[in-house]
Design a protein around this motif. Structure first.
Motif, PDB file in Angstrom:
ATOM      1  N   UNK A 205       0.850  -1.185   0.000  1.00 11.27           N
ATOM      2  CA  UNK A 205       0.000   0.000   0.000  1.00 11.27           C
ATOM      3  C   UNK A 205       0.888   1.239   0.000  1.00 11.27           C
ATOM      4  N   UNK A 206       0.474   2.261  -0.753  1.00 12.73           N
ATOM      5  CA  UNK A 206       1.191   3.529  -0.766  1.00 12.73           C
ATOM      6  C   UNK A 206       0.260   4.636  -0.287  1.00 12.73           C
ATOM      7  N   UNK A 207       0.809   5.532   0.513  1.00  8.06           N
ATOM      8  CA  UNK A 207       0.067   6.704   0.989  1.00  8.06           C
ATOM      9  C   UNK A 207       0.907   7.928   0.673  1.00  8.06           C
ATOM     10  N   UNK A 208       0.298   8.945   0.101  1.00  9.35           N
ATOM     11  CA  UNK A 208       1.000  10.179  -0.245  1.00  9.35           C
ATOM     12  C   UNK A 208       0.413  11.305   0.584  1.00  9.35           C
ATOM     13  N   UNK A 209       1.293  12.094   1.207  1.00 10.51           N
ATOM     14  CA  UNK A 209       0.844  13.207   2.029  1.00 10.51           C
ATOM     15  C   UNK A 209       1.771  14.395   1.888  1.00 10.51           C
ATOM     16  N   UNK A 210       1.379  15.490   2.558  1.00 10.80           N
ATOM     17  CA  UNK A 210       2.178  16.712   2.561  1.00 10.80           C
ATOM     18  C   UNK A 210       2.143  17.288   3.974  1.00 10.80           C
TER      19      UNK A 210
END
Length: 98
Positions: free
Chosen positions: A15-20
């Motif tokens: 699973x990949x999660x992208x955040x800032x």
């Protein structure tokens, strides 16, 4: 102030999660502790391993980049991660020298 666009994964690397964020260490701590609302994506899928990040000079650019990455295919995201971290080893931002 700098902003960080980051990608987290789970221990199985499925699973990949992208955040800032404007504070990467604090945000990683929050993800790792499961802080925030219960049942959110990172907690549900155990995404707490940092495998990629970029630094942006301002919030507008960082948010635009986050949205861009979220729209990429899985294969393109994997390619991007591989450019910085070919073995997908967890990154400690305090000691990373990339």
């Amino acid at each position: 102030m700098s902003f960080f666009i980051y990608i987290l994964t789970n221990p199985a690397r499925t699973v990949l999660y992208i955040g800032v964020t404007n504070d990467l260490e604090r945000r990683l701590y929050e993800h790792g502790q499961g802080l925030g609302e219960a049942g959110k994506f990172t907690g549900r899928y155990q995404c707490n391993l940092l495998i990629y990040f970029e630094i942006s000079p301002d919030a507008v650019q960082a948010i635009a980049r986050e949205k861009q990455l979220k729209n990429w295919s899985r294969a393109k995201k994997e390619w991007l991660i591989g450019t910085l971290n070919p073995n997908w080893e967890p990154i400690d931002p305090r000691t990373w020298n990339g």
